[in-house]
Scaffold this motif. Structure first.
Motif, mmCIF file in Angstrom:
data_model
loop_
_atom_site.group_PDB
_atom_site.id
_atom_site.type_symbol
_atom_site.label_atom_id
_atom_site.label_comp_id
_atom_site.label_asym_id
_atom_site.label_seq_id
_atom_site.Cartn_x
_atom_site.Cartn_y
_atom_site.Cartn_z
ATOM 1 N N SER A 273 0.806 -1.225 0.000
ATOM 2 C CA SER A 273 0.000 0.000 0.000
ATOM 3 C C SER A 273 0.840 1.276 0.000
ATOM 4 C CB SER A 273 -0.934 0.011 1.219
ATOM 5 O OG SER A 273 -0.185 -0.004 2.431
ATOM 6 N N GLY A 274 2.081 1.202 0.489
ATOM 7 C CA GLY A 274 2.869 2.414 0.669
ATOM 8 C C GLY A 274 3.934 2.670 -0.369
ATOM 9 N N THR A 275 4.131 1.734 -1.303
ATOM 10 C CA THR A 275 5.159 1.901 -2.329
ATOM 11 C C THR A 275 4.595 2.653 -3.532
ATOM 12 O OG1 THR A 275 6.257 -0.153 -1.663
ATOM 13 C CG2 THR A 275 6.734 0.661 -3.879
ATOM 14 N N ARG A 276 5.403 3.497 -4.130
ATOM 15 C CA ARG A 276 4.989 4.227 -5.331
ATOM 16 C C ARG A 276 5.280 3.348 -6.552
ATOM 17 N NH1 ARG A 276 6.403 10.564 -5.206
ATOM 18 N NH2 ARG A 276 4.927 10.388 -6.937
ATOM 19 N N TRP A 277 4.392 2.385 -6.782
ATOM 20 C CA TRP A 277 4.566 1.427 -7.860
ATOM 21 C C TRP A 277 4.437 2.109 -9.220
ATOM 22 C CZ3 TRP A 277 6.626 -2.821 -6.215
ATOM 23 C CH2 TRP A 277 6.298 -3.322 -4.943
ATOM 24 N N ARG A 278 5.233 1.656 -10.181
ATOM 25 C CA ARG A 278 5.214 2.187 -11.539
ATOM 26 C C ARG A 278 4.905 1.074 -12.529
ATOM 27 N NH1 ARG A 278 10.296 6.072 -12.317
ATOM 28 N NH2 ARG A 278 10.156 5.157 -14.387
ATOM 29 N N GLN A 279 4.056 1.377 -13.518
ATOM 30 C CA GLN A 279 3.897 0.481 -14.657
ATOM 31 C C GLN A 279 4.750 1.049 -15.785
ATOM 32 O OE1 GLN A 279 2.039 -2.718 -15.648
ATOM 33 N NE2 GLN A 279 3.903 -2.175 -16.778
ATOM 34 N N ASP A 280 5.972 0.570 -15.868
ATOM 35 C CA ASP A 280 6.901 1.085 -16.860
ATOM 36 C C ASP A 280 6.769 0.338 -18.178
ATOM 37 O OD1 ASP A 280 8.333 3.183 -15.472
ATOM 38 O OD2 ASP A 280 9.139 1.610 -14.189
ATOM 39 N N THR A 281 7.216 0.970 -19.242
ATOM 40 C CA THR A 281 7.229 0.366 -20.566
ATOM 41 C C THR A 281 8.646 0.393 -21.117
ATOM 42 O OG1 THR A 281 6.744 2.476 -21.666
ATOM 43 C CG2 THR A 281 4.862 1.091 -21.037
ATOM 44 N N ILE A 282 8.931 -0.528 -22.001
ATOM 45 C CA ILE A 282 10.207 -0.544 -22.711
ATOM 46 C C ILE A 282 9.938 -0.786 -24.186
ATOM 47 C CG2 ILE A 282 11.564 -1.346 -20.748
ATOM 48 C CD1 ILE A 282 11.521 -4.127 -22.062
ATOM 49 N N THR A 283 10.907 -0.434 -25.004
ATOM 50 C CA THR A 283 10.777 -0.626 -26.446
ATOM 51 C C THR A 283 11.743 -1.706 -26.901
ATOM 52 O OG1 THR A 283 10.118 1.686 -26.767
ATOM 53 C CG2 THR A 283 10.913 0.483 -28.693
ATOM 54 N N ILE A 284 11.199 -2.751 -27.528
ATOM 55 C CA ILE A 284 11.999 -3.869 -28.031
ATOM 56 C C ILE A 284 11.653 -4.075 -29.497
ATOM 57 C CG2 ILE A 284 12.535 -6.320 -27.806
ATOM 58 C CD1 ILE A 284 11.779 -6.188 -24.907
ATOM 59 N N PHE A 285 12.671 -4.004 -30.351
ATOM 60 C CA PHE A 285 12.470 -4.177 -31.791
ATOM 61 C C PHE A 285 11.359 -3.270 -32.317
ATOM 62 C CE2 PHE A 285 13.912 -8.501 -30.359
ATOM 63 C CZ PHE A 285 15.211 -8.371 -30.821
ATOM 64 N N GLY A 286 11.338 -2.043 -31.833
ATOM 65 C CA GLY A 286 10.376 -1.061 -32.322
ATOM 66 C C GLY A 286 9.004 -1.132 -31.687
ATOM 67 N N LYS A 287 8.782 -2.100 -30.786
ATOM 68 C CA LYS A 287 7.492 -2.232 -30.124
ATOM 69 C C LYS A 287 7.587 -1.769 -28.678
ATOM 70 C CE LYS A 287 5.443 -6.010 -32.797
ATOM 71 N NZ LYS A 287 4.813 -7.366 -32.711
ATOM 72 N N THR A 288 6.608 -0.979 -28.245
ATOM 73 C CA THR A 288 6.552 -0.534 -26.860
ATOM 74 C C THR A 288 5.675 -1.484 -26.068
ATOM 75 O OG1 THR A 288 6.849 1.784 -27.507
ATOM 76 C CG2 THR A 288 5.937 1.360 -25.320
ATOM 77 N N LEU A 289 6.242 -2.042 -25.015
ATOM 78 C CA LEU A 289 5.555 -3.066 -24.225
ATOM 79 C C LEU A 289 5.556 -2.682 -22.758
ATOM 80 C CD1 LEU A 289 7.363 -6.177 -25.776
ATOM 81 C CD2 LEU A 289 5.106 -5.300 -26.431
ATOM 82 N N ASP A 290 4.469 -3.061 -22.061
ATOM 83 C CA ASP A 290 4.447 -2.934 -20.603
ATOM 84 C C ASP A 290 5.363 -3.983 -19.994
ATOM 85 O OD1 ASP A 290 2.615 -0.878 -20.627
ATOM 86 O OD2 ASP A 290 0.885 -2.160 -20.221
ATOM 87 N N LEU A 291 6.129 -3.591 -18.992
ATOM 88 C CA LEU A 291 6.852 -4.602 -18.224
ATOM 89 C C LEU A 291 5.834 -5.537 -17.574
ATOM 90 C CD1 LEU A 291 9.660 -2.657 -16.322
ATOM 91 C CD2 LEU A 291 9.934 -4.200 -18.257
ATOM 92 N N PRO A 292 6.101 -6.840 -17.556
ATOM 93 C CA PRO A 292 5.143 -7.794 -16.975
ATOM 94 C C PRO A 292 5.221 -7.851 -15.449
ATOM 95 C CG PRO A 292 7.027 -8.963 -17.851
ATOM 96 C CD PRO A 292 7.243 -7.522 -18.202
ATOM 97 N N ARG A 293 5.174 -6.682 -14.821
ATOM 98 C CA ARG A 293 5.225 -6.531 -13.377
ATOM 99 C C ARG A 293 5.204 -5.036 -13.088
ATOM 100 N NH1 ARG A 293 9.900 -7.772 -15.672
ATOM 101 N NH2 ARG A 293 11.682 -6.374 -15.396
ATOM 102 N N LEU A 294 4.928 -4.670 -11.851
ATOM 103 C CA LEU A 294 5.103 -3.294 -11.411
ATOM 104 C C LEU A 294 6.439 -3.191 -10.696
ATOM 105 C CD1 LEU A 294 1.543 -2.437 -9.994
ATOM 106 C CD2 LEU A 294 2.396 -2.232 -12.347
ATOM 107 N N GLN A 295 7.041 -2.005 -10.698
ATOM 108 C CA GLN A 295 8.325 -1.862 -10.050
ATOM 109 C C GLN A 295 8.452 -0.494 -9.390
ATOM 110 O OE1 GLN A 295 11.388 -2.429 -13.010
ATOM 111 N NE2 GLN A 295 11.123 -0.414 -13.881
#
Length: 206
Positions: free
Chosen positions: A34-56
């Motif tokens: 409840s207290g962590t500032r979780w992020r849904q980050d994305t990365i670009t692989i081979f020209g495609k932008t994807l959500d990381l399969p986890r929060l960090q």
């Protein structure tokens, strides 16, 4: 409390299966969830932008910025619960840490692909201390020269409250991952404590 040491070539692996008492595990887990500032980050692989399969989330001393795959993580300041956990981890593995990467695996579809924590800013022989809270998940390791040297992979179930410390040549010679699972599982929070010594990196995210 004694650790379990694994006999693996080119690696130093120490494991405490129940470092944190279960009542403390639940308290830490709920505070972090409840207290962590979780992020849904994305990365670009081979020209495609994807959500990381986890929060960090990235926490640490001021200035301990981490960069990889076009993504830059600026540290949030330490919280009381993270400092309490850090103190236990540092005392256990006799190392000091100035940052921690938190991952929230929400269900069995969340994962972390094969990689090594071998960025230059972590030094030549980094100590990576990985603490698990919540759902038990299976962790895998494989040697980078497994085929040529016939080295068998390792699998380890990481229960809540367990600590796995990877040091020595482990990151240089081995990769690790947390694979997806088809089982119905509850969320898991993983904290990987590390010591950044210089500059941002270009580490792979998947």
């Amino acid at each position: 409390m004694r650790s379990i040491n694994f006999d693996a070539p080119d690696a130093e692996l120490s494991f405490w299966p129940d470092l944190i008492a279960q009542q403390d595990c639940e308290s830490y887990y709920q505070q972090l969830l409840s207290g962590t500032r979780w992020r849904q980050d994305t990365i670009t692989i081979f020209g495609k932008t994807l959500d990381l399969p986890r929060l960090q989330a990235w926490y640490g001393d001021k200035g301990m910025t981490y960069s990889y795959s076009g993504l830059t993580l600026t540290p949030e300041p330490w919280t009381p619960v993270l400092l309490a956990i850090k103190k236990v981890v540092e005392h256990t593995c006799h190392s000091s840490f100035n940052s921690v990467l938190l991952n929230l695996y929400r269900d069995g579809n969340d994962s972390n692909g094969w990689h090594s924590d071998d960025e230059t800013e972590l030094g030549e022989h980094p100590v990576i201390a990985s603490l698990s809270l919540g759902q038990e998940r299976r962790f895998r390791l494989k040697h980078k020269e497994a085929r040529s040297r016939g080295i068998q992979p390792l699998s380890l179930d990481l229960p809540s409250g367990s600590l796995l410390v990877m040091s020595g040549s482990t990151q240089r010679c081995w990769q690790h991952c947390l694979p997806k699972t088809s089982r119905t599982v509850l969320p898991r929070i993983n904290l990987t404590f590390r010591n950044v010594i210089h500059g941002p990196s270009q580490m792979p995210a998947l």
